[in-house]
Design an enzyme around this catalytic site. Sequence first.
Site, PDB file in Angstrom:
ATOM      1  N   ARG A  87     -10.840 112.847  48.284  1.00  0.00           N
ATOM      2  CA  ARG A  87     -12.028 112.990  47.437  1.00  0.00           C
ATOM      3  C   ARG A  87     -11.610 113.223  46.002  1.00  0.00           C
ATOM      4  NH1 ARG A  87     -17.093 116.601  49.112  1.00  0.00           N
ATOM      5  NH2 ARG A  87     -15.602 118.177  49.782  1.00  0.00           N
TER       6      ARG A  87
ATOM      7  N   SER B  28      -4.059 119.376  51.827  1.00  0.00           N
ATOM      8  CA  SER B  28      -4.301 120.165  53.040  1.00  0.00           C
ATOM      9  C   SER B  28      -3.154 120.088  54.047  1.00  0.00           C
ATOM     10  CB  SER B  28      -5.599 119.709  53.692  1.00  0.00           C
ATOM     11  OG  SER B  28      -6.613 119.659  52.733  1.00  0.00           O
TER      12      SER B  28
ATOM     13  N   ASP C  99      -6.226 123.524  51.311  1.00  0.00           N
ATOM     14  CA  ASP C  99      -7.697 123.483  51.455  1.00  0.00           C
ATOM     15  C   ASP C  99      -8.288 124.837  51.830  1.00  0.00           C
ATOM     16  OD1 ASP C  99      -6.541 123.286  53.960  1.00  0.00           O
ATOM     17  OD2 ASP C  99      -7.841 121.681  54.691  1.00  0.00           O
TER      18      ASP C  99
HETATM   19  C1  BG6 Z   1     -13.250 119.846  53.110  1.00  0.00           C
HETATM   20  C2  BG6 Z   1     -12.116 120.037  52.202  1.00  0.00           C
HETATM   21  O1  BG6 Z   1     -14.344 120.467  52.608  1.00  0.00           O
HETATM   22  O2  BG6 Z   1     -12.925 120.327  54.394  1.00  0.00           O
HETATM   23  C3  BG6 Z   1     -10.893 119.312  52.740  1.00  0.00           C
HETATM   24  O3  BG6 Z   1     -12.428 119.650  50.907  1.00  0.00           O
HETATM   25  C4  BG6 Z   1     -10.603 119.843  54.099  1.00  0.00           C
HETATM   26  O4  BG6 Z   1      -9.815 119.435  51.908  1.00  0.00           O
HETATM   27  C5  BG6 Z   1     -11.804 119.664  54.951  1.00  0.00           C
HETATM   28  O5  BG6 Z   1      -9.456 119.286  54.647  1.00  0.00           O
HETATM   29  C6  BG6 Z   1     -11.602 120.106  56.332  1.00  0.00           C
HETATM   30  O6  BG6 Z   1     -12.522 119.470  57.080  1.00  0.00           O
HETATM   31  P1  BG6 Z   1     -12.271 118.202  58.019  1.00  0.00           P
HETATM   32  O7  BG6 Z   1     -13.266 118.408  59.066  1.00  0.00           O
HETATM   33  O8  BG6 Z   1     -12.501 117.001  57.192  1.00  0.00           O
HETATM   34  O9  BG6 Z   1     -10.864 118.317  58.476  1.00  0.00           O
HETATM   35  C1  GLC Z   2      -3.374 121.600  58.955  1.00  0.00           C
HETATM   36  C2  GLC Z   2      -2.545 121.791  57.747  1.00  0.00           C
HETATM   37  C3  GLC Z   2      -3.053 122.890  56.896  1.00  0.00           C
HETATM   38  C4  GLC Z   2      -4.525 122.708  56.638  1.00  0.00           C
HETATM   39  C5  GLC Z   2      -5.267 122.516  57.908  1.00  0.00           C
HETATM   40  C6  GLC Z   2      -6.727 122.290  57.709  1.00  0.00           C
HETATM   41  O1  GLC Z   2      -3.209 122.726  59.746  1.00  0.00           O
HETATM   42  O2  GLC Z   2      -1.211 122.045  58.110  1.00  0.00           O
HETATM   43  O3  GLC Z   2      -2.353 122.986  55.687  1.00  0.00           O
HETATM   44  O4  GLC Z   2      -5.015 123.781  55.925  1.00  0.00           O
HETATM   45  O5  GLC Z   2      -4.732 121.459  58.619  1.00  0.00           O
HETATM   46  O6  GLC Z   2      -6.987 121.132  57.032  1.00  0.00           O
END
Ligand code: BG6
Ligand code: GLC
Length: 910
Positions: A541, A605, A659
């Site tokens: 994003r 993340s 994240d």
């Molecule tokens: C979002 C974050 O809101 O949530 C992302 O901006 C994050 O960075 C995500 O990884 C986690 O949610 P999902 O369900 O997309 O893994």
């Molecule tokens: C995985 C990643 C971690 C992240 C999580 C949620 O566990 O290793 O860094 O925060 O996913 O997205």
Amino acid sequence: MLAVHLVSFYFSKLQEDPTKKVDRFLHAMRLGDDQLRDISARFLAEMKKGLSSESNAAAAVKMLPTHVRSTPDGSEKGQFLALDLGGSKFKVLQVKVREGMGIRKGGVGMEEKTYPIPKELLNGKGSELFDHVAESLKDFLQERNIDMEKKHPLAFTFSFPCGHTKLDQGFLLNWSKRFRVRGLQDKDVVQALRDAVDRAGGMDVEVLAMVNDTVATMMTCGFDDKHCDVGVIIGTGTNACYMEALRNVDLVEGDEGRMCVNTEWGGFGDDGTLKDFITEFDQNVDAASNNQGKQIFEKMISGMYLGEIVRLVILKMANLGLLFDGHVSDALRTKGKITTADVAAMEEYKTGLKNTKNILVGLDLTPSQDDCIAVQHVSTIVSFRSSNLVAAGLVAILTRIKENRKSRTLTITVGVDGTVYKTHPQYAKRLHKVVRRLLPECQVRFLLSDSGSSKGAALVTAVAQRLATRRKQVDETLCPFRLSQEQLLLVKSRMRAGLEAGLESEGPSAIKMLPSFVYHTPDGTERGKYLALDLGGTNFRAMLVKFRKGLQQSTRLYHKIYTVPPEIMQGTGEELFDHLAECISDFLDYMGIKKARLPAGFTFSFPCEQTALDTGSLVSWTKGYKATDCEGHNVVEMLREAIKRRNDFDLDIEAFVNDTVGTMMSCAYEDPQCGVGLIAGTGSNVCYMEERDAKTQRMCINTEWGGLGDDGSLDDIITPFDVEVNRNSVNPGKQRFEKLTSGMYLGEVVRQVLLDLTRGGLLFRGHVTEALKTPGIFETKYLSQIESDRLALLQVRCILQQLGLDSNCDDSIIVKEVCGVVSRRAAQLCGAGMAAVVDKIRENRGLDHLDITVGVDGALYKLHPHFSQILEETTRLLAPQCDVTFMPSEEGSGKGAALITAVALQKQGM
Ligand code: BG6
Ligand code: GLC
Ligand code: BG6
Ligand code: GLC
């Protein structure tokens, strides 16, 4: 002589045929075909009323679901005890069903004994009646030398209306026929029987199924004739059941297949529907009965009442001087003096007239020949009306089945039992003839249930036993997913130990506890315009965020989402970062800000080792990413280089955050109590504000708790299905806690369980299809849909069909259950982990009680129907000294990354 004969012939002609006056007198009981069609149509309407959930409560014809879903298929087997209570005889039986054999080959063996029921028990206490039943059963076992030590499955035929919630639970709606026992109405009759068996002691009996006699009769006949979809009793009482399409049975969830419905047609007319067909004799019978106003149809038809109707008619005719020269005896005035057996005897083919005379003489009457002919004719009219009414009811049921099948014709068998049908000389023949005349397009076969209803009850029980075995196997398979509170407390303490070990260790540890170089949560003074970049699970994003005068209302967000195709996730690092740079370039074009060199925050993340806020070296990929040449490299630098390679825009990447950290910051902007960030999405992770020693400040630590168990510490709760999921993943041996708790893996765990159940023949009829063998078919969104409480089973089935899984109703129930235990375990484990985190914060701060807010994001938390609730419950249960508020993050972690950038720049005085 001839002259005498001629005179008497002439005289009798003059006197008129005695049957004629009876015909006139009982005109209202002689029903023509049009009237029968009319009654049939009314009954059909009543059936619909009873089936609909809206009108069922007020319906006179109760249409009770029986939870019997199939007729016998020949695979039934086993040895059963059986009880048969409610007809003219109470019987205890032993039924042996040998597999795959019809009765004619001796497939079913039966032994039985009839036990009388003392009269006082019919009006006594429920417990006394059932004690008698249990004692009779015990006597039977002893007498037949049946092993008392062994467990015996038992089938129970109970010939009264019961509201079933399942096969082995049925609440008595009301008594009928001779019974008026106290204290059982609205009670579970199976439980009453179990209690009595316990009181009697010395027997190991498992009551597996309770069925109405109509159902048992249909099943008995269905064993010999697969077309048998209807069961009728014309005995002491009368009733019918039939196989209805489940989608029409409102009271039971499920839309596929069929279920036997016990119509309880005896109650037809209780609401006045049959008013114009009720005679004064019916009214009198009803008035003298022990259930006035109830079972109106039954009182016109069944063995308990036919003799009485005949008596009342004769009495009235005699009183009017139409019989016995107007003489009436005390016996004739006495209720019950003419029985249904008498009615049958009067209609015997050759001896009927003689029998009639004997019966009348027995009633202290002196009948003439004409009286005898007239009385015999009364019997005929009364019993003929009975069979006609049964025919009308049956025509309605057969019409309904025909409509359900959307067919013009119908080949069907009706299983029948009951003393009236079996012993009355003309009854069966008349009934068959009328039904066939009214439904000429149907081929109706009537099959007498020659071995009573217990054989059928045993067959139902055999199916129930098969299902119970299946249930047990499914339970055994799912058992390791059901964690006890002790197990969850163990997980909590292991998580705590893992957090401490990660903080202390210099080298690698299962839980990495990565410093984030974020020291403060926002204080509301942040301002400016920032770019936020967010590489999460499947998406990237880009976002423009503006903070004005530090007021949260003035946050402005513009964003665009880009997918990251699997070939990029698993290609080279350069390709991945070139792709991200291309997306950023597109976003800047889209926003018209390509030239502005904005400060940027980068949410990434994945676990990164940071030495400062704006650098981070990737420790290892997680969540399906596998791009080469990234692990061990500074990821921020890789993005900068990709931007340089493009050379069409520039950025200042000021902050690099996980994240969880972004989520915590974004929520802390709204709520200063927020000191924890949780992601329950594709991956699973937590960060929190860790207290350092007195000199240094707090710092946010990205725990990377997904690694708990990588050192084997969760091996005792890891199931063989988890082992399989781990083995097939891109990072075997890593992120063991994440693989139990996050969206990326839950569907795979479910698929492994379904595969196992299918291979064991417990699901999808044992067919392991290509779809089921396809990794990844169960995305989190499907799990969320399948588990939604608002979804009917049919919709679950549709989802499964979309996924290429052809399920029936039972399959859908099991799939839903599997999804339920897997997601519940995930939520509980996250709750246990969270309890460890908040208790640690509480202890760090030296508090007895902690109030804290957790910022949360991720599809599992936000979209799953039960995850958030179970997570919260478990945290509360396992960390009672903490008050934890879970706060969903509104705009993702990108806003948090922008806030961190703002804080960093403010600190630098920019
Ligand atoms: C979002 C974050 O809101 O949530 C992302 O901006 C994050 O960075 C995500 O990884 C986690 O949610 P999902 O369900 O997309 O893994
Ligand atoms: C995985 C990643 C971690 C992240 C999580 C949620 O566990 O290793 O860094 O925060 O996913 O997205
Ligand atoms: C028997 C069944 O064959 O028929 C009983 O086993 C049932 O359960 C009975 O109630 C109905 O007939 P009657 O005439 O005994 O009421
Ligand atoms: C009564 C009962 C019914 C039973 C029938 C025949 O009508 O209410 O449950 O099937 O008698 O025995």
